[in-house]
Design a protein around this motif. Structure first.
Motif, short mmCIF file in Angstrom:
data_model
loop_
_atom_site.label_atom_id
_atom_site.label_comp_id
_atom_site.label_asym_id
_atom_site.label_seq_id
_atom_site.Cartn_x
_atom_site.Cartn_y
_atom_site.Cartn_z
N PHE A 19 0.58 -1.11 0.72
CA PHE A 19 -0.37 -0.21 0.01
C PHE A 19 0.46 1.57 0.00
O PHE A 19 1.90 1.70 0.08
CB PHE A 19 -0.56 0.35 1.38
N SER A 20 0.05 2.20 -0.21
CA SER A 20 0.66 3.71 -0.18
C SER A 20 0.32 4.18 0.60
O SER A 20 -1.18 4.24 0.99
CB SER A 20 1.30 4.75 -1.47
N ALA A 35 4.55 7.15 11.90
CA ALA A 35 6.34 6.20 11.63
C ALA A 35 5.95 5.01 12.77
O ALA A 35 6.52 3.78 11.40
CB ALA A 35 7.14 7.41 11.58
N ALA A 36 6.16 4.45 13.18
CA ALA A 36 6.59 3.15 14.01
C ALA A 36 5.48 1.95 13.43
O ALA A 36 5.51 1.28 13.13
CB ALA A 36 5.92 3.70 15.33
N LEU A 37 3.92 2.77 12.25
CA LEU A 37 3.28 2.31 12.40
C LEU A 37 3.28 1.20 10.58
O LEU A 37 2.56 0.49 10.05
CB LEU A 37 2.23 2.37 12.49
N ILE A 38 4.65 1.91 9.86
CA ILE A 38 4.36 1.94 8.68
C ILE A 38 5.88 1.45 8.51
O ILE A 38 6.11 1.75 9.16
CB ILE A 38 4.27 3.80 7.95
N ALA A 40 8.76 0.25 6.42
CA ALA A 40 9.58 1.20 5.58
C ALA A 40 9.28 1.07 3.99
O ALA A 40 9.14 0.03 3.79
CB ALA A 40 10.98 0.79 5.70
N GLY A 41 9.84 2.07 3.78
CA GLY A 41 10.02 2.21 1.86
C GLY A 41 8.36 2.14 1.40
O GLY A 41 8.37 2.23 0.42
N HIS A 67 12.14 9.38 7.75
CA HIS A 67 11.20 8.26 7.95
C HIS A 67 11.54 7.42 7.68
O HIS A 67 11.38 5.90 7.68
CB HIS A 67 10.06 8.28 8.65
N GLY A 68 12.36 7.22 6.20
CA GLY A 68 12.81 5.97 6.13
C GLY A 68 11.09 5.25 4.76
O GLY A 68 11.67 3.75 4.77
N PHE A 69 10.82 6.22 4.54
CA PHE A 69 9.65 6.19 3.36
C PHE A 69 9.94 6.48 1.92
O PHE A 69 11.49 8.04 1.68
CB PHE A 69 8.39 6.71 3.66
N VAL A 70 9.13 6.61 0.60
CA VAL A 70 9.57 7.24 -0.29
C VAL A 70 8.47 8.07 -0.27
O VAL A 70 7.44 8.52 -0.71
CB VAL A 70 9.31 5.73 -1.35
#
Length: 287
Positions: A19-20, A35-38, A40-41, A67-70
């Motif tokens: 998902f996005s 953030a902790a619930l999502i 990485a990437g 946060h390590g996401f795109v």
């Protein structure tokens, strides 16, 4: 099979896994909290809303990446005031964030505020290369568009995909949010029959009050009749109730056929409830 088991079934988990999410420039604190619930990437779109200035949009994209996401910044063609403004936005994202993905849409002003009539004009400008963008998202409308007929929407999609292919860029279709699995599946089947093989992220609402869902639906031209809302698993008579997309997700997962519908993922529209949406996904679909 119990409801909990259904939500943990392989088809559902496969659909939700990649998902996005979407956020606005004002949601940075919510992103910090979620953030902790999502995973990485995870791709997270940063919208291009009126009243939000470039520094705020850039700061939001920067927070997504930190946060390590795109980060997937949006570009609203009709809201871009000049070629120079577009260049500034792109080079700032390149220098301060570092991006490889973007989402380009015409936007909702009835007339352009600058030189770009639609998303195709931004793509054809060649300026996306300025920021090193390799993958470009374009829009899709499973329930139609209030101001554009289906034939024009289909041709616009083909034109944008062709322009991106000519530039050697990857493409992804991200749809307006929808409530009706029947409409989504029929639209997917139709575009595949029309030769579109591009991966699609189907937009669905995050958990929200029925009143909020109906309000956003009316604003975006999405079907929100009593019949459609009942298909979604709620009723417009329950305006103060909370509604989630569980039934829609399960319906899609059960009926999606890669041979007919191609590669399909989910894109969640939190409607200001980023933490609630992240909690919802984590609670129901993590394994």
């Amino acid at each position: 099979m119990t409801l909990a088991a259904l939500r943990q079934s392989a088809p559902v988990l496969d659909l939700v896994r990649s998902f996005s999410l979407e956020m606005t420039a004002k949601d940075v604190e919510s992103l910090d909290a979620a953030a902790a619930l999502i995973p990485a990437g995870t791709p997270i779109s940063v919208t291009y809303l009126p009243g939000e200035e470039l520094p705020a949009r850039v700061a939001a994209a920067k927070a997504v990446k930190a946060h390590g996401f795109v980060p997937v910044p949006h570009f609203s063609a009709r809201r871009v005031l000049s070629r120079g403004d577009l260049m500034t936005f792109l080079t700032t994202l390149r220098d301060e964030v570092g991006i490889e993905r973007a989402f380009v849409i015409a936007g909702d002003p009835p007339a352009p505020m600058g030189p770009y009539e639609d998303a195709l004009a931004v793509i054809r400008s060649g300026l996306l290369d300025t920021a090193g963008i390799k993958t470009v998202g374009i829009s899709g409308y499973p329930e139609g568009h209030p101001d554009i007929d289906k034939a024009k929407l289909a041709q616009a999609m083909k034109d944008k995909l062709a322009a991106l292919a000519e530039q050697g860029k990857q493409a992804e279709i991200m749809t307006q949010f929808a409530f009706d699995a029947d409409a989504i599946l029929l639209w997917l089947e139709r575009i595949r029959q029309d030769g579109v093989t591009t991966p699609v992220r189907v937009g669905i609402p995050g958990p929200a009050s029925v009143k909020k869902l109906v309000r956003f639906a009316a604003r975006c031209g999405v079907g929100a009749s009593a019949k459609v809302m009942m298909k979604y698993g709620t009723s417009i008579t329950k305006l103060l109730s909370q509604a989630g997309p569980e039934q829609l997700i399960e319906n899609l997962a059960e009926r999606l056929d890669p041979a007919l519908h191609g590669e399909v993922m989910l894109h969640f529209y939190p409607f200001g409830g980023l933490v609630d949406t992240a909690n919802f996904i984590n609670r129901h679909y993590s394994k």
